[in-house]
Design a protein around this motif. Sequence first.
Motif, PDB file in Angstrom:
ATOM      1  N   PRO A   1       0.799  -1.233   0.000  1.00 47.23           N
ATOM      2  CA  PRO A   1       0.000   0.000   0.000  1.00 47.23           C
ATOM      3  C   PRO A   1       0.828   1.277   0.000  1.00 47.23           C
ATOM      4  N   ARG A   2       1.958   1.293   0.694  1.00 50.08           N
ATOM      5  CA  ARG A   2       2.789   2.507   0.702  1.00 50.08           C
ATOM      6  C   ARG A   2       3.353   2.803  -0.685  1.00 50.08           C
ATOM      7  N   VAL A   3       3.624   1.764  -1.444  1.00 48.52           N
ATOM      8  CA  VAL A   3       4.108   1.951  -2.807  1.00 48.52           C
ATOM      9  C   VAL A   3       2.997   2.517  -3.682  1.00 48.52           C
ATOM     10  N   LEU A   4       1.806   1.955  -3.548  1.00 47.33           N
ATOM     11  CA  LEU A   4       0.672   2.451  -4.325  1.00 47.33           C
ATOM     12  C   LEU A   4       0.365   3.905  -3.996  1.00 47.33           C
ATOM     13  N   GLU A   5       0.437   4.257  -2.720  1.00 50.75           N
ATOM     14  CA  GLU A   5       0.177   5.636  -2.310  1.00 50.75           C
ATOM     15  C   GLU A   5       1.200   6.591  -2.927  1.00 50.75           C
ATOM     16  N   ALA A   6       2.460   6.158  -2.949  1.00 50.45           N
ATOM     17  CA  ALA A   6       3.509   7.008  -3.514  1.00 50.45           C
ATOM     18  C   ALA A   6       3.315   7.197  -5.012  1.00 50.45           C
ATOM     19  N   VAL A   7       2.944   6.130  -5.705  1.00 55.85           N
ATOM     20  CA  VAL A   7       2.687   6.228  -7.140  1.00 55.85           C
ATOM     21  C   VAL A   7       1.490   7.143  -7.404  1.00 55.85           C
ATOM     22  N   ALA A   8       0.429   6.959  -6.632  1.00 50.50           N
ATOM     23  CA  ALA A   8      -0.776   7.773  -6.827  1.00 50.50           C
ATOM     24  C   ALA A   8      -0.481   9.262  -6.618  1.00 50.50           C
ATOM     25  N   ALA A   9       0.423   9.549  -5.690  1.00 53.59           N
ATOM     26  CA  ALA A   9       0.739  10.948  -5.397  1.00 53.59           C
ATOM     27  C   ALA A   9       1.411  11.648  -6.571  1.00 53.59           C
ATOM     28  N   THR A  10       2.013  10.881  -7.484  1.00 48.97           N
ATOM     29  CA  THR A  10       2.686  11.481  -8.643  1.00 48.97           C
ATOM     30  C   THR A  10       1.794  11.533  -9.880  1.00 48.97           C
TER      31      THR A  10
ATOM     32  N   LEU B   1      -0.596  13.148 -11.360  1.00 43.10           N
ATOM     33  CA  LEU B   1      -0.860  14.304 -12.225  1.00 43.10           C
ATOM     34  C   LEU B   1       0.268  15.332 -12.186  1.00 43.10           C
ATOM     35  N   GLU B   2       1.450  14.916 -11.810  1.00 41.59           N
ATOM     36  CA  GLU B   2       2.552  15.867 -11.682  1.00 41.59           C
ATOM     37  C   GLU B   2       3.106  16.330 -13.033  1.00 41.59           C
ATOM     38  N   GLY B   3       3.093  15.448 -14.035  1.00 38.68           N
ATOM     39  CA  GLY B   3       3.690  15.802 -15.308  1.00 38.68           C
ATOM     40  C   GLY B   3       5.197  15.665 -15.303  1.00 38.68           C
ATOM     41  N   ASN B   4       5.691  14.468 -15.007  1.00 37.42           N
ATOM     42  CA  ASN B   4       7.129  14.232 -14.928  1.00 37.42           C
ATOM     43  C   ASN B   4       7.758  14.002 -16.301  1.00 37.42           C
ATOM     44  N   ILE B   5       9.044  14.304 -16.401  1.00 37.95           N
ATOM     45  CA  ILE B   5       9.816  13.981 -17.600  1.00 37.95           C
ATOM     46  C   ILE B   5       9.830  12.463 -17.768  1.00 37.95           C
ATOM     47  N   GLY B   6       9.819  11.992 -19.007  1.00 38.96           N
ATOM     48  CA  GLY B   6       9.758  10.561 -19.261  1.00 38.96           C
ATOM     49  C   GLY B   6      11.107   9.878 -19.425  1.00 38.96           C
ATOM     50  N   TYR B   7      11.039   8.566 -19.656  1.00 39.92           N
ATOM     51  CA  TYR B   7      12.189   7.736 -20.014  1.00 39.92           C
ATOM     52  C   TYR B   7      13.264   7.650 -18.935  1.00 39.92           C
ATOM     53  N   GLY B   8      12.875   7.858 -17.684  1.00 42.33           N
ATOM     54  CA  GLY B   8      13.828   7.735 -16.592  1.00 42.33           C
ATOM     55  C   GLY B   8      14.685   8.950 -16.350  1.00 42.33           C
ATOM     56  N   ALA B   9      14.393  10.056 -17.028  1.00 38.95           N
ATOM     57  CA  ALA B   9      15.182  11.276 -16.861  1.00 38.95           C
ATOM     58  C   ALA B   9      14.588  12.199 -15.797  1.00 38.95           C
ATOM     59  N   ASP B  10      13.730  11.675 -14.963  1.00 40.31           N
ATOM     60  CA  ASP B  10      13.005  12.457 -13.966  1.00 40.31           C
ATOM     61  C   ASP B  10      13.768  12.524 -12.643  1.00 40.31           C
ATOM     62  N   GLY B  11      13.302  13.380 -11.775  1.00 39.27           N
ATOM     63  CA  GLY B  11      13.940  13.553 -10.475  1.00 39.27           C
ATOM     64  C   GLY B  11      13.814  12.357  -9.562  1.00 39.27           C
ATOM     65  N   TYR B  12      12.728  11.616  -9.667  1.00 35.89           N
ATOM     66  CA  TYR B  12      12.556  10.444  -8.805  1.00 35.89           C
ATOM     67  C   TYR B  12      13.607   9.374  -9.112  1.00 35.89           C
TER      68      TYR B  12
ATOM     69  N   VAL C   1      12.987   0.493 -22.314  1.00 37.34           N
ATOM     70  CA  VAL C   1      12.862   1.809 -21.684  1.00 37.34           C
ATOM     71  C   VAL C   1      11.387   2.124 -21.477  1.00 37.34           C
ATOM     72  N   LEU C   2      11.008   2.337 -20.237  1.00 36.10           N
ATOM     73  CA  LEU C   2       9.623   2.686 -19.908  1.00 36.10           C
ATOM     74  C   LEU C   2       9.418   4.185 -20.091  1.00 36.10           C
ATOM     75  N   ALA C   3       8.449   4.565 -20.916  1.00 39.07           N
ATOM     76  CA  ALA C   3       8.195   5.989 -21.153  1.00 39.07           C
ATOM     77  C   ALA C   3       7.885   6.711 -19.839  1.00 39.07           C
ATOM     78  N   LYS C   4       7.038   6.103 -19.011  1.00 35.95           N
ATOM     79  CA  LYS C   4       6.686   6.692 -17.721  1.00 35.95           C
ATOM     80  C   LYS C   4       7.657   6.176 -16.658  1.00 35.95           C
ATOM     81  N   GLY C   5       8.927   6.443 -16.893  1.00 41.87           N
ATOM     82  CA  GLY C   5       9.985   5.863 -16.071  1.00 41.87           C
ATOM     83  C   GLY C   5       9.946   6.259 -14.614  1.00 41.87           C
ATOM     84  N   TRP C   6       9.390   7.426 -14.304  1.00 33.79           N
ATOM     85  CA  TRP C   6       9.346   7.857 -12.911  1.00 33.79           C
ATOM     86  C   TRP C   6       8.574   6.885 -12.022  1.00 33.79           C
ATOM     87  N   LEU C   7       7.659   6.115 -12.631  1.00 40.39           N
ATOM     88  CA  LEU C   7       6.898   5.149 -11.839  1.00 40.39           C
ATOM     89  C   LEU C   7       7.810   4.111 -11.190  1.00 40.39           C
TER      90      LEU C   7
END
Length: 343
Positions: free
Chosen positions: A14-23, A25-36, A233-239
């Motif tokens: 559940p803590r993992v799901l909560e963390a993912v849900a919190a991101t 609608l943030e609009g993160n950079i894709g392909y693993g180039a994000d801050g996370y 390479v996952l487009a939504k890499g921040w996940l």
Amino acid sequence: MFQFRNDYSVGAHPRVLEAVAATNLEGNIGYGADGYCEKCAALIRTLCQAPEARVEFLIGGTQTNFTAIAAFLRPWEGVICAQSGHINGHEGGAVEATGHKLFQVPAGPDGKVTVEAMTPVMEACQDIHMAKAGLVYISNATETGGVYTLAELKALSKYCKANGLLLFLDGARLGAALTAEGNDVTLPDLARLCDAFYIGGTKNGALMGEALVIVNPALQPEFFRLKKQQGAVLAKGWLLGVQFQTLLEKGLYWELAKQANAVAARLQKGLMDKGYAMANATSTNQIFPIVPAKLLTELDQICTYEVWSKNPDGTVTVRFVTSFASTMADAEGLLAALPDLRG
């Protein structure tokens, strides 16, 4: 119905799901180039005491194995692995499809590769008409629940360095291995002894994902290009970065693995107390009881499991696997439902 088929039949902690849900609608950079991903990679380098390591996030174990091996080897090189190794038995020929031969060596019930088993392969590879062994693949925990000791890893690492081999460790169940009773290996040990290894998330609390740690600097350049070419390479890499950060930053990853191991240990002891033999006793989250074939019909009504092997004496070895979601109540419930074989 008690769930013991595998450790990836449930979603995520559940803590993992909560963390993912919190991101969401943030609009993160894709392909693993994000801050996370950047922050999590730094955390993993710190945990491994490997400040120069490259950390790459991938979706699953098979994808990580064939992508890493394809990136690390030259076209004429192959892989030494246990006959029971995951890349040999359960990955649909993925490594061979990238053009690299598998040199299979015998392994005991614990599934471990030894220096002694590799030596004949290395001798045969002196023939220039053969593929050349370039990498040793091991998994910790192994496919049969074995856990490498520090002495065993040191011996493998020494042999690999002396013979021009890379040492690559499949860590799909690394959490189970490093929290197993009696384990004396740490993440810094792996970073010191392996050229590359990965921390598995799919089988320990994440929705999906593996964190590949490339320690050898010679293997790091242009890895992303090969990763992209292989569709890894996952487009939504921040996940992936978010999930591993949640699992690792406060020790949740190790807590979940310890829980799964503890439930498996209770189940294994309880089964042995009721007269069930084990194909090989383990200290991780996979156990392998031997049951009468006629018991399978009853098992089907009680729990999920996998048939591991059908034995010459008419018995069947089954595999029970616990996960982060398994509880002691699950183990006690299954033990209460199973017949006592002691008569």
